[in-house]
Design a protein around this motif. Structure first.
Motif, PDB file in Angstrom:
ATOM      1  N   TYR A   1       2.721  11.822  -7.169  1.00  8.24           N
ATOM      2  CA  TYR A   1       3.766  11.043  -6.498  1.00  8.24           C
ATOM      3  C   TYR A   1       4.320   9.922  -7.367  1.00  8.24           C
ATOM      4  O   TYR A   1       5.490   9.575  -7.258  1.00  8.24           O
ATOM      5  CB  TYR A   1       3.228  10.475  -5.181  1.00  8.24           C
ATOM      6  N   ARG A   2       3.482   9.276  -8.179  1.00  8.50           N
ATOM      7  CA  ARG A   2       3.909   8.211  -9.084  1.00  8.50           C
ATOM      8  C   ARG A   2       4.593   7.055  -8.365  1.00  8.50           C
ATOM      9  O   ARG A   2       5.480   6.379  -8.904  1.00  8.50           O
ATOM     10  CB  ARG A   2       4.835   8.777 -10.167  1.00  8.50           C
ATOM     11  N   ILE A   3       4.190   6.811  -7.125  1.00  7.32           N
ATOM     12  CA  ILE A   3       4.791   5.721  -6.355  1.00  7.32           C
ATOM     13  C   ILE A   3       4.382   4.374  -6.942  1.00  7.32           C
ATOM     14  O   ILE A   3       5.207   3.454  -7.064  1.00  7.32           O
ATOM     15  CB  ILE A   3       4.384   5.816  -4.877  1.00  7.32           C
TER      16      ILE A   3
ATOM     17  N   ASN B   1       0.857  -1.173   0.000  1.00  3.91           N
ATOM     18  CA  ASN B   1       0.000   0.000   0.000  1.00  3.91           C
ATOM     19  C   ASN B   1       0.895   1.226   0.000  1.00  3.91           C
ATOM     20  O   ASN B   1       1.531   1.547   1.006  1.00  3.91           O
ATOM     21  CB  ASN B   1      -0.929  -0.001   1.214  1.00  3.91           C
ATOM     22  N   ALA B   2       0.966   1.893  -1.142  1.00  4.34           N
ATOM     23  CA  ALA B   2       1.837   3.056  -1.290  1.00  4.34           C
ATOM     24  C   ALA B   2       1.300   4.269  -0.548  1.00  4.34           C
ATOM     25  O   ALA B   2       2.033   5.226  -0.304  1.00  4.34           O
ATOM     26  CB  ALA B   2       2.010   3.388  -2.771  1.00  4.34           C
ATOM     27  N   TYR B   3       0.021   4.219  -0.178  1.00  2.10           N
ATOM     28  CA  TYR B   3      -0.621   5.348   0.490  1.00  2.10           C
ATOM     29  C   TYR B   3      -1.435   4.847   1.677  1.00  2.10           C
ATOM     30  O   TYR B   3      -1.834   3.683   1.731  1.00  2.10           O
ATOM     31  CB  TYR B   3      -1.548   6.091  -0.488  1.00  2.10           C
ATOM     32  N   ARG B   4      -1.668   5.740   2.636  1.00  2.77           N
ATOM     33  CA  ARG B   4      -2.630   5.492   3.723  1.00  2.77           C
ATOM     34  C   ARG B   4      -3.710   6.539   3.623  1.00  2.77           C
ATOM     35  O   ARG B   4      -3.439   7.721   3.422  1.00  2.77           O
ATOM     36  CB  ARG B   4      -1.952   5.564   5.096  1.00  2.77           C
TER      37      ARG B   4
ATOM     38  N   PRO C   1       5.527 -10.980 -10.232  1.00  2.11           N
ATOM     39  CA  PRO C   1       4.097 -10.821 -10.550  1.00  2.11           C
ATOM     40  C   PRO C   1       3.364  -9.909  -9.567  1.00  2.11           C
ATOM     41  O   PRO C   1       3.693  -9.860  -8.375  1.00  2.11           O
ATOM     42  CB  PRO C   1       3.556 -12.251 -10.491  1.00  2.11           C
ATOM     43  N   VAL C   2       2.344  -9.221 -10.105  1.00  4.87           N
ATOM     44  CA  VAL C   2       1.569  -8.241  -9.345  1.00  4.87           C
ATOM     45  C   VAL C   2       0.097  -8.348  -9.740  1.00  4.87           C
ATOM     46  O   VAL C   2      -0.226  -8.576 -10.907  1.00  4.87           O
ATOM     47  CB  VAL C   2       2.050  -6.798  -9.644  1.00  4.87           C
ATOM     48  N   THR C   3      -0.782  -8.171  -8.773  1.00  2.00           N
ATOM     49  CA  THR C   3      -2.200  -7.983  -9.071  1.00  2.00           C
ATOM     50  C   THR C   3      -2.603  -6.590  -8.599  1.00  2.00           C
ATOM     51  O   THR C   3      -2.119  -6.100  -7.580  1.00  2.00           O
ATOM     52  CB  THR C   3      -3.092  -9.027  -8.376  1.00  2.00           C
ATOM     53  N   ILE C   4      -3.497  -5.933  -9.341  1.00  3.99           N
ATOM     54  CA  ILE C   4      -3.905  -4.559  -9.050  1.00  3.99           C
ATOM     55  C   ILE C   4      -5.418  -4.496  -8.987  1.00  3.99           C
ATOM     56  O   ILE C   4      -6.111  -5.033  -9.855  1.00  3.99           O
ATOM     57  CB  ILE C   4      -3.398  -3.592 -10.135  1.00  3.99           C
ATOM     58  N   THR C   5      -5.927  -3.829  -7.950  1.00  3.08           N
ATOM     59  CA  THR C   5      -7.355  -3.548  -7.852  1.00  3.08           C
ATOM     60  C   THR C   5      -7.523  -2.040  -7.705  1.00  3.08           C
ATOM     61  O   THR C   5      -6.870  -1.416  -6.859  1.00  3.08           O
ATOM     62  CB  THR C   5      -7.989  -4.249  -6.637  1.00  3.08           C
ATOM     63  N   THR C   6      -8.389  -1.447  -8.523  1.00  3.17           N
ATOM     64  CA  THR C   6      -8.559  -0.002  -8.495  1.00  3.17           C
ATOM     65  C   THR C   6      -9.969   0.390  -8.904  1.00  3.17           C
ATOM     66  O   THR C   6     -10.694  -0.404  -9.504  1.00  3.17           O
ATOM     67  CB  THR C   6      -7.535   0.688  -9.428  1.00  3.17           C
ATOM     68  N   LYS C   7     -10.339   1.623  -8.564  1.00  6.85           N
ATOM     69  CA  LYS C   7     -11.592   2.217  -9.020  1.00  6.85           C
ATOM     70  C   LYS C   7     -11.329   3.424  -9.918  1.00  6.85           C
ATOM     71  O   LYS C   7     -12.172   4.300 -10.056  1.00  6.85           O
ATOM     72  CB  LYS C   7     -12.436   2.668  -7.812  1.00  6.85           C
TER      73      LYS C   7
ATOM     74  N   THR D   1      -5.276  -3.356  -1.974  1.00  8.79           N
ATOM     75  CA  THR D   1      -6.014  -4.143  -0.990  1.00  8.79           C
ATOM     76  C   THR D   1      -6.553  -3.297   0.153  1.00  8.79           C
ATOM     77  O   THR D   1      -7.530  -3.662   0.787  1.00  8.79           O
ATOM     78  CB  THR D   1      -5.114  -5.234  -0.403  1.00  8.79           C
ATOM     79  N   ASN D   2      -5.902  -2.173   0.439  1.00  9.48           N
ATOM     80  CA  ASN D   2      -6.318  -1.329   1.561  1.00  9.48           C
ATOM     81  C   ASN D   2      -6.712   0.065   1.092  1.00  9.48           C
ATOM     82  O   ASN D   2      -7.745   0.577   1.475  1.00  9.48           O
ATOM     83  CB  ASN D   2      -5.197  -1.244   2.604  1.00  9.48           C
ATOM     84  N   THR D   3      -5.853   0.680   0.293  1.00  2.88           N
ATOM     85  CA  THR D   3      -6.195   1.966  -0.317  1.00  2.88           C
ATOM     86  C   THR D   3      -5.840   1.903  -1.797  1.00  2.88           C
ATOM     87  O   THR D   3      -4.982   1.133  -2.214  1.00  2.88           O
ATOM     88  CB  THR D   3      -5.450   3.138   0.348  1.00  2.88           C
ATOM     89  N   ASP D   4      -6.482   2.731  -2.591  1.00  2.00           N
ATOM     90  CA  ASP D   4      -6.366   2.621  -4.039  1.00  2.00           C
ATOM     91  C   ASP D   4      -5.003   3.111  -4.527  1.00  2.00           C
ATOM     92  O   ASP D   4      -4.606   4.238  -4.239  1.00  2.00           O
ATOM     93  CB  ASP D   4      -7.473   3.433  -4.715  1.00  2.00           C
ATOM     94  N   PRO D   5      -4.272   2.270  -5.289  1.00  2.00           N
ATOM     95  CA  PRO D   5      -2.959   2.684  -5.785  1.00  2.00           C
ATOM     96  C   PRO D   5      -3.032   3.775  -6.843  1.00  2.00           C
ATOM     97  O   PRO D   5      -2.011   4.395  -7.164  1.00  2.00           O
ATOM     98  CB  PRO D   5      -2.380   1.392  -6.361  1.00  2.00           C
TER      99      PRO D   5
END
Length: 363
Positions: A151-153, A78-81, A167-173, A139-143
């Protein structure tokens, strides 16, 4: 006779309607601290918009590991809180209470960014004993919440994963995921990525109330189409399904996603852990007072008579007549559209430890 209490005033442009939510840590309400926003109600003129602030955080590690038996991943980033999208139903809101901040408005206005995340990830992946398995993002906050634009983190993390063939999985809105389409399409050629876009409704006005700063439904669906065209394994997640508020869109979301070439779909029923339940009830009283009682009655009927059922597996798989109805409707919609469950198989065998401090790999 006592006059009825007036309905709570609407907080425009935000999901939560207040900051004063009881917490589990002895902070019954947020005390006034002299900030001019505490006294905005006494000012003349229109309400003042809440500002978003970002604090840079310097954690010592960035990979979080879990052993939950009902979650299909064991590590996440989670790159952000906090999350400016402001989804009122977000199950991650209670994490802000750990830091004496409100799971309400603070969660979506007082954000934290972790600019050291890429370096921390590189150092972790370079450890001799590191064993790769897919990393979950979102999983916790949107990347891809709005501050990612500056920021482009998330992008830097993906660059490292591509370099290391991790490997990576991404979930976003957010359709902002397309900003990294170049990386995602290259990762897809190596079977290193899968992307899920969460679509809650097809009504832009309703989405503005539920998820005030997330991407519009049409933009999210269009992003799914672009991902499919670029060869990126893509999944539509109808999450959450809110009884008597968003469940009417279930079949249409499945059909529209299938028409775009998406081959995988899933749904998640509304969860209201800890401080999320009073926030959501308050939101209902502001925006849907005519059906607030009905919505909460259905929620309790699928959660063993409570606002939330935190048990492993049961929190993911609700029970009862309403849950069975949603499950049957979703299954039929997927059958008609030719969609199936998530079958993405990411490849961990290509992993190679990344360079650290400019030191090149021996092999």
């Amino acid at each position: 006779m006592d006059s009825p209490e007036p309905p709570p005033e609407r907080v425009h442009g935000r999901g939560a309607q207040s900051a004063n939510v009881p917490t589990r840590f002895g902070l019954a309400t947020r005390e006034l601290d002299g900030d001019w926003r505490d006294h905005v109600a006494t000012l003349d003129g229109p309400p003042v918009k809440l500002r978003t602030s970002v604090t840079e955080e310097r954690p010592k590690s960035i990979l979080s590991f879990n052993r939950s038996p009902d979650i299909p991943f064991d590590r996440s980033i989670n790159a952000y809180r906090g999350c400016e999208h402001g989804c009122v139903y977000c199950f991650a809101r209670p994490t802000h209470a750990y830091h004496d901040l409100s799971p309400g408005l603070d969660f979506e206005t007082r954000l934290f960014a972790k600019p050291d995340a890429p370096d921390l990830l590189r150092a972790t992946l370079a450890k001799p004993n590191y064993v790769p398995l897919p990393i979950a993002m979102g999983t916790n906050t949107d990347p891809y919440q709005p501050i990612e634009r500056d920021y482009r983190i998330t992008r830097q993390v993906l660059e490292i994963c591509l370099e290391a063939r991790h490997p990576v999985t991404i979930t976003t809105k957010s359709d902002r995921v397309l900003d990294d389409l170049d990386l995602l399409s290259e990762m897809a050629t190596h079977r290193l990525v899968a992307v899920a876009l969460s679509v809650t409704s097809l009504d832009p006005r309703l989405s503005t109330l539920l998820e005030p700063r997330a991407g519009a439904p049409a933009k999210r669906l269009a992003a799914l189409g672009r991902l499919v065209e670029a060869g990126v394994p893509s999944h539509v997640s109808i999450a959450p399904v809110i009884p008597a508020i968003t469940d009417e869109f279930m079949e249409s979301i499945v059909a529209q996603a299938a028409a775009l070439g998406v081959r995988s779909a899933g749904w998640i029923a509304l969860r209201l852990p800890h401080e999320v339940a009073p926030l959501f009830r308050e939101w209902l009283e502001v925006h849907f007072p005519d059906r607030a009682g009905k919505v909460m009655n259905i929620v309790r009927s699928i959660r063993n008579g409570k606002d939330n059922d935190p048990g492993f597996f049961s929190r993911i798989r609700p029970q009862g007549v309403w849950a069975d109805l949603f499950r049957a409707r979703f299954k039929l919609a997927c059958k008609r559209a030719g969609l199936g469950p998530d079958r993405f198989e990411l490849d961990c065998s290509q992993f190679r430890a990344p360079e650290v401090g400019g030191q090149m790999r021996l092999l």
